[in-house]
Structures are given as structure tokens and as C-alpha cells.
Write an enzyme that holds these catalytic residues in place. Sequence first.
Site, PDB file in Angstrom:
ATOM      1  N   PHE A  11      -0.007  -4.062  11.033  1.00  0.00           N
ATOM      2  CA  PHE A  11       0.779  -3.932  12.262  1.00  0.00           C
ATOM      3  C   PHE A  11       1.489  -2.573  12.338  1.00  0.00           C
ATOM      4  CE2 PHE A  11       5.368  -4.943  13.327  1.00  0.00           C
ATOM      5  CZ  PHE A  11       5.260  -4.633  14.670  1.00  0.00           C
ATOM      6  N   THR A  95       0.578  -7.571  -6.056  1.00  0.00           N
ATOM      7  CA  THR A  95       0.219  -6.543  -5.072  1.00  0.00           C
ATOM      8  C   THR A  95       1.324  -5.506  -4.962  1.00  0.00           C
ATOM      9  OG1 THR A  95      -0.789  -8.305  -3.795  1.00  0.00           O
ATOM     10  CG2 THR A  95      -0.567  -6.188  -2.687  1.00  0.00           C
ATOM     11  N   ALA A 117       7.279   2.357   1.790  1.00  0.00           N
ATOM     12  CA  ALA A 117       7.908   1.437   2.736  1.00  0.00           C
ATOM     13  C   ALA A 117       8.532   0.307   1.943  1.00  0.00           C
ATOM     14  CB  ALA A 117       6.868   0.895   3.706  1.00  0.00           C
ATOM     15  N   TYR A 149       9.862 -11.304  -3.436  1.00  0.00           N
ATOM     16  CA  TYR A 149       9.491 -10.195  -2.554  1.00  0.00           C
ATOM     17  C   TYR A 149      10.526  -9.072  -2.658  1.00  0.00           C
ATOM     18  CZ  TYR A 149       8.497  -7.726   1.807  1.00  0.00           C
ATOM     19  OH  TYR A 149       8.221  -6.764   2.742  1.00  0.00           O
ATOM     20  N   LYS A 153      10.001  -5.336  -4.318  1.00  0.00           N
ATOM     21  CA  LYS A 153      10.216  -4.125  -3.523  1.00  0.00           C
ATOM     22  C   LYS A 153      11.327  -3.257  -4.132  1.00  0.00           C
ATOM     23  CE  LYS A 153       7.405  -3.928  -0.047  1.00  0.00           C
ATOM     24  NZ  LYS A 153       6.585  -2.727   0.132  1.00  0.00           N
TER      25      LYS A 153
END
Length: 324
Positions: A11, A95, A117, A149, A153
Site C-alpha cells: 500500500f 520477517t 520504516a 510487532y 520494529k
Amino acid sequence: MKFLITGGAGFIGSHLAELLLKQEHEVTVLDDLSTGRMGNIEHLKGRPGFEYRIGSALDVPLVVELVDRAACTIHLAAAVGVKLVVEQPVHTIATNLRATEVVLDAAARKGKKVLLASTSEVYGKGTRSRFREDDDVSLGATTRSRWAYACSKAMDEWLGFAYLREKGVPVIVARLFNTVGPRQVGRYGMVLPNFARQALTSQPITVFGDGSQCRCFAHVGDVVQALVRLLDCADAPGRVFNVGSDREISIRDLAQMVKERAGSESEITFVPYDEAYGEGFEDMPRRVPDVTCLREATGFAPSTSLETIVDDVIEDQRSRQDED
Ligand code: UDP
């Protein structure tokens, strides 16, 4: 200049590719199509300077080759969406951590610039009225999948700055707040495309919890402008930037706004968190960025109103229904 965008068929990546091409840069997209879609970049095929490779950001030789050929890499490839993250924690951690390491390692060979990001999720359970880049990070228990998550990150950010300090890689970290707009799908849990689809199909609009939780939504077109400005900014490497809008709205009010603007008859229903995400889910009650750093470094401020954003998402969902 030549840019590599990992996750470029996603996206945000596809909008970024479009903007860079418009500015007459060259763009290579790398995407494994796990959550990205060919449909997102179909219109870019054949444009001068555009190429894409279907492959994984974990494929070391491929990533080394592509990072080498570009002046700069924007690393967007990651597990996305709270729903996906809660359902597939192993995939999320693997990932997010491994791909970032592969990209940074490739960049370190020739000191290539990388924009990582990251996400506002790293602010976790922070309670500041506006999150600032130098705030402490306070996450929930490791037994709760949601925080995997944020933690992965946050680790990516550490890794980025470690590569900067030890290996001289110019790394910029962009912490993206809720980013919405055309091409975002509701399948991975994102609220606005979900609400718009529900409103257009006369299904109940499902507000999770009591709907008092607040978010700030930025249009993807604004967000990619901010990313490009950061890439251009000489002072950006070595720093973290909040990227997003600081206009706050409760999810309950958002549901009402979507309903009204879509001219929908849907009822608004309240779904307990446990039902929506499984037992023991923890949400963030508020998430508002302090965007001073971004504004001072780049002069950027988002220009799309929430009303326009909502209209854009409704229109996008409507055109998908027509396609279906
Ligand atoms: N949400 C909701 N209904 C939905 C999807 C999400 O009420 O169908 C809520 C979700 O619980 C959260 C907010 O909307 O409080 C934003 O969710 P999203 O997954 O879009 O982003 P988040 O800010 O959680 O990363």
C-alpha cells in the site's frame, strides 16, 4: 537518482514508487507479494525508470544486487496489520528482524543510505499526550502477541543505529503513524477500509471495544511526500522521525463519520476486543504524534483533511466493489 523500495508493491510502497517516478527518479520495487499486490503497481509497468522484482527481502544475493544498484533503499517490507501480527507471530518476528538485517548488511558494503520504516506501535503503552521520538519505550508482556510487532520494529531501529555507528551506514528511521488511503485493504485489520467496506455493503460497522480509543490518520499521499523529504534532508541520517498527522479522532466518531459520508444505513456495533482479536488483547487508548522534528527538518505538514481522507477511502472501496 535510483531508489530500491522493499515492499514496493504494498500500500505505502506503491504510492512512494509513484511519487519518485513522477519526480523523474528511477525505482526498483522488490516484493514477495505476501501482502503486496501486483494490482498496486500494474499502472507503473512500462514507465521509464521503473522495474520490479518478485522476490523476498530475505534472499541475500538478490538484496545485495539490488541495494548495490540503487543510491538509496527504502525498507518497507514487513509483516503488517495488527490482525496478521497477532495471528502469525513467528512470521512477524522473523520477517521484521531478518529482512532488516539483510538490507542493512547489504547497504553496509558500500555505505548506501537506508530509510527504515518503523511504526508508532513502538510507543507501546506510553501515556504522553503527544509521543516524541526520544520518549521511553514501554511494551506489554512477551506473552501478548501484539507486542511482538512493536518489539521487532524497535529492534530494527536499534539495528539501524548499530549499523550507522559501527559500519557508517546512513540510516534514517521514520515512525509511521496510522496511514490510510486508496489501495489499503481491510483484510489485515486496518480500521478505515474495513469501516468503508462495511458502510457500503450495509453490514454493521464494527467498532472494537467502546470506541473511545483515539488515532490520528494521515493520507498516504502526504506520508510519502514526508518520506521523500526525509531522504533529501542532510540532517536526517542518525535520527528518528514521527511521520503522520496530529489530528485526533475517536474510533467511535470515525465510524459515525464514515457512515454519514458514505450515506450508509449500516448500524454501528460494538465488538469486545476478545472477540475481535482473541483473549487478552491490549489496545492502545491514544496515539498522537509530536511532529515537530519532521516539520523542523523538512518543512513538512500534512495537507489532506480527515474528511477528504475518508471520502478517498470510501471511493476506493466503491471501485473495488465494482471490480468484484
Ligand atoms: N478497529 C475497530 N474496528 C475494526 C478494525 C479496527 O474498531 O474493524 C480499531 C482497533 O481496535 C484500533 C483502531 O481501530 O483501536 C485502529 O486499528 P488499526 O488496526 O487500523 O490500527 P492500529 O492503530 O491498531 O495499528
